[in-house]
Design an enzyme around this catalytic site. Structure first.
Site, PDB file in Angstrom:
ATOM      1  CB  THR A   1      -0.296  -4.751   8.745  1.00  0.00           C
ATOM      2  OG1 THR A   1       0.439  -3.998   9.721  1.00  0.00           O
ATOM      3  CG2 THR A   1       0.118  -6.205   8.899  1.00  0.00           C
ATOM      4  CG  HIS A   2      -3.234  -2.684   4.348  1.00  0.00           C
ATOM      5  ND1 HIS A   2      -3.801  -1.455   4.149  1.00  0.00           N
ATOM      6  CD2 HIS A   2      -3.664  -3.089   5.568  1.00  0.00           C
ATOM      7  CE1 HIS A   2      -4.528  -1.122   5.209  1.00  0.00           C
ATOM      8  NE2 HIS A   2      -4.453  -2.101   6.073  1.00  0.00           N
ATOM      9  CG  ASN A   3       2.603  -6.902   4.256  1.00  0.00           C
ATOM     10  OD1 ASN A   3       1.918  -6.465   5.170  1.00  0.00           O
ATOM     11  ND2 ASN A   3       3.885  -6.691   4.182  1.00  0.00           N
TER      12      ASN A   3
ATOM     13  CD  GLN B   1      -3.261  -0.200   0.723  1.00  0.00           C
ATOM     14  OE1 GLN B   1      -3.648  -1.116   1.402  1.00  0.00           O
ATOM     15  NE2 GLN B   1      -3.765   0.063  -0.460  1.00  0.00           N
TER      16      GLN B   1
END
Lengths: 236, 588
Positions: free
Chosen positions: B513-515, B347
């Protein structure tokens, strides 16, 4: 407090990793100079504690706006943090091989935070000793301390065991933490940090207030252990 | 030697959102389901008690609820030419550990991706032409459409009790909602949250510059709610401790507050905690999984046979398990061949801090309390003149005013000393921040593979992440930041500070934490790891849930889409796979 040049030898001796073996004469001097009897140190020896207390007093000073980091117990906070899981880097990946890496790859030192403080304080005092006729950081006046802290922040001082910038960054980060964390961790004593900025503490319910836009929140400051800003958590 | 355990019908790796949904759905279908969780068990009482959880240092600073790199982490480099080094402490992202997974510590920002997001390549080609897509950009269509997923978006929102206002009911635009959202079958289950001053100011300013603000969809319940499983939630109290914390008030949707009460103790369901799955076991043909191998807290190794293996871990861990188990051909960026580890994305975020004269009282907040505009997300605007692909939303969130990490000082403030102290005293109560939350496309040189040097505590090679922001994303994020500045200026602030995102990507400061990606979904086995039902092409009794399936990342927080995809896959497993176990799509 003033340090005679011969005190340097004693100081250096106190910087060996074994905790609690600082020569008795040295400990007596420091305690005699201390404004009030304070809690026993848990990781830092007295010389290291004196360094941290002097440094945080410059990072967040006692000034016209009120008390600063020293008065808020930030040195005690850092001492306890370094003695605990954070200081030991308990949750960090600490397997080699060790390489320098780029800034984007983050912390790559073999030193835990506790070990970093120990080595960096010794290195900084050695640097001050060299540059200022045998003085230690705590002996410098406020302007000289500020100048040195700026040099550390900008990486203009070479330390033997770790980049000055890295140590400074962690010291500043821990100082902010100690000033603004719940008082149960020994810092933010009497809610000094929270009162300065206007944070009322971890309150549970703002349903009645959230739509009162622009209105000052009137309830007294509170911590997780209540309204006594000196209560600390056992083993914190 | 591993101890061989009795077989179960289905083993779930992990016990977060996706595993909890599947556990419920598949036990309803009569399966015997086992969830293996690497962390401990956690529940609202006692773990998230409001008298203990509101501790910024323990949870937000010292990472109390997250995975510990000491046990497993990844190595990172910006470019293939560099040597990757271990992520020694958490920074840019923070994967969860423990029952409930990231569903415990998320903010509850609950979005649906746009229809065009699912058609990322074909839509761009159709509207702007093939040449609009840079050569090294490896974006793909998902293989599912918004229309396929709509019932499942709906199911997940009703499970969570999401608070919001519809902007498009069955094609009819609704005042006060997001005019750019796709058609939804019905309104949100709960009305929007109460607004703080930051939301009101953003709303007014965004309207003044001609944008279309609306209340952000929040999985923080605005009132008492009973979900379709019969689980009851309480009204949010705006305490300001959502993200990085568990909710002690039963107000933030999590597996604990929406599913556990009917799942834990249910016939056919079992979970085991502190059990780390180290491998998916395959038979000699390498096309059938026999179960998984895991290590418990005592260090004992077990072989857990199962007919069906579903990976429900964090995206990077799903990919790691596939790679160490030999499922899917590992991606090779030089040859541009192979699939497992391909199309990692992330992101791109930035912000504009706004300093005002009024008391904003940032400590009164909720994880998904925000007002947003979606005018510049997805393909909601003409990209032709901008010459980039992607977009994002702009929002004034008030997730809380936790003093260590959530205070703002004006540009030029000294980093310490009396100047810093004064700036904190002057601005903490009188500032807000406009966030931009942008998409990241996938590229040939952004991928996951196994590290040649570093190993985890189990002796497995660490996952290696190679990633940097590309020019397309930097320009897109600058565009969003400029729009956020327009809104900030319209608030007539005493000061503002734009903080655009710059390359290179750094793993140090927290971003999101948008992997995503690495085990992506699609309709072509040469360019995807799983098919449109999240089923492995190569090992059909293995399914892989979560954002590892995203072929590239859209401009929204991922959880809403992850939940919808999970219900979609659960339906395919229940209605198609269980009747006739085998591939749900042909490879040809």
């Amino acid at each position: 407090m003033k340090f005679a040049p011969d005190r340097r030898r004693v100081l250096k001796a106190a910087l060996v990793p074994a905790v609690g073996v600082a020569p008795i004469a040295f400990v007596r001097d420091v305690l005699a100079d201390a404004p009030q009897p304070s809690a026993p140190r848990v990781y830092l020896n007295e010389a290291e504690f004196a360094f941290v207390e002097a440094a945080v007093a410059r990072l967040i000073p006692n000034d016209a706006l009120g008390p600063g980091a020293k008065e808020a117990g930030v040195a005690e906070f850092i001492d306890h943090q370094l003695a605990g899981p954070y200081g030991r880097a308990e949750t960090w990946y600490m397997q080699g091989p060790w390489k320098k890496g780029s800034d984007t790859q983050g912390y790559q030192l073999k030193l835990t935070p506790a070990a970093l403080y120990r080595s960096a304080i010794a290195d900084i005092d050695a640097h001050v000793h060299e540059a200022s006729q045998g003085k230690a950081f705590v002996d410098l006046d406020a302007a000289a301390q500020d100048a040195l802290l700026h040099e550390l922040e900008d990486g203009k001082v070479e330390l033997a065991h770790a980049p000055a910038k890295t140590f400074f960054k962690i010291l500043l980060q821990n100082t902010t933490e100690g000033f603004l964390a719940d008082p149960m961790y020994h810092g933010n004593r009497d809610f000094i940090g929270w009162k300065l900025i206007g944070f009322p503490g971890p309150r549970y319910n703002y349903v009645a207030e959230i739509e009162q836009h622009g209105k000052r929140y009137g309830q007294p400051t509170v911590g997780l252990l209540g309204r006594d800003g000196r209560r600390v958590m056992k083993d914190a | 030697m591993a101890t061989r355990l009795p077989k179960v019908d289905c083993v779930l790796v992990g016990f977060g959102w996706t595993a909890s949904i599947l556990a419920h759905e598949l036990t309803e279908a009569g399966l015997q389901v086992l969830a293996l969780e690497r962390g401990g068990f956690r529940d609202t009482v006692p773990d998230f008690s409001t008298t203990f959880i509101q501790d910024e240092l323990r949870y937000a600073v010292r990472n109390g609820l997250f995975e510990e790199p000491e046990r497993e982490t990844l190595t990172f480099r910006n470019k293939t030419s560099e040597t990757a080094l271990p992520m020694r402490q958490l920074g840019s992202f923070r994967p969860a550990s423990g029952a409930g997974g990231a569903g415990v510590h998320w903010n509850g920002q609950h979005w649906r991706f746009l229809p065009t997001d699912f058609l990322q390549r074909s839509h761009i080609e159709q509207r702007y032409g093939r040449k609009f897509i840079p050569d090294d950009m490896t974006i793909q269509d998902w293989g599912v459409t918004y229309e396929d997923l709509e019932p499942h978006f709906d199911a997940f929102e009703y499970l969570c009790g999401t608070s919001g206002r519809a902007g498009n009911l069955g094609g009819q635009k609704q005042d006060g909602g997001n005019p750019f959202e796709a058609a939804r079958r019905r309104d949100y289950p709960n009305p929007p949250l109460k607004r703080g001053l930051a939301q009101v100011k953003f709303d007014e300013a965004a309207k003044a510059v001609g944008f279309h603000p609306f209340p952000c969809p929040a999985s923080n319940t605005s009132r008492a709610y009973k979900n379709p499983l019969g689980v009851e939630m309480g009204a949010c109290t705006y305490c300001g401790y959502c993200e990085w914390f568990g909710c002690g008030n039963f107000s933030k949707s999590s597996p604990q507050t929406t599913i556990f009460p009917v799942l834990i103790g249910k016939d056919g369901f079992e979970y085991r905690v502190r059990c780390e799955v180290t491998r998916v076991d395959l038979d000699k043909s390498k096309t059938h999984a026999t179960g998984v191998t895991y290590v418990d807290a005592q260090g004992r190794e077990f072989e857990q046979p199962a007919d069906l293996v579903i990976l429900c871990a964090f995206p990077t861990h799903n990919v790691h398990l596939l790679l160490v188990s030999g499922i899917g051909k590992p991606y090779d960026p030089q040859a541009n061949a192979g699939v497992t580890g391909r199309n990692y994305a992330y992101q791109i975020t930035s912000s504009v801090d706004v300093f005002v004269d009024e008391l904003v009282n940032p400590f009164m907040g909720a994880g998904a309390l925000g007002q947003a505009v979606d005018d510049f997300n997805g393909d909601n605007f003409d990209h032709g003149p901008e010459n980039f692909i992607g977009g994002g939303y702009l929002a004034a969130w008030t997730t809380g005013g936790r003093p260590i990490l959530q205070s703002h000082v004006p540009d030029g403030t000294p980093t310490w000393g009396s100047g810093w102290k004064k700036a904190m005293a002057d601005n903490y109560l009188k500032s807000l921040s406009i966030a931009t939350h942008g998409s990241v496309m996938s590229y040939r040189d952004a991928y996951l593979d196994l590290d040649p040097t570093y190993r985890d505590v189990y002796g497995n090679p660490l996952l290696r992440l190679t990633f940097d922001y590309h020019d397309n994303e930097i320009r897109m994020s600058k565009f969003l930041t400029d729009k956020a500045e327009m809104i900030a200026k319209a608030m007539k602030p005493r000061a503002m500070h734009a903080k655009p995102r710059k390359a290179p990507y750094s793993i140090v400061p927290y971003q999101t934490t948008h992997n995503t990606g690495g085990a992506i979904m699609g309709t072509d086995p040469r360019t995807s790891v799983v098919n449109r039902y999240l089923q492995s092409w190569d090992v059909p009794n293995v399914f892989v849930m979560g954002a590892s399936a995203f072929p590239q990342n859209a401009g929204y927080n991922p959880t809403g889409t992850v939940g919808a995809l999970t219900y979609w896959a659960a339906e395919a497993i229940r209605k198609q796979y269980l009747a006739k176990p085998g591939p749900l799509m042909s490879k040809a």
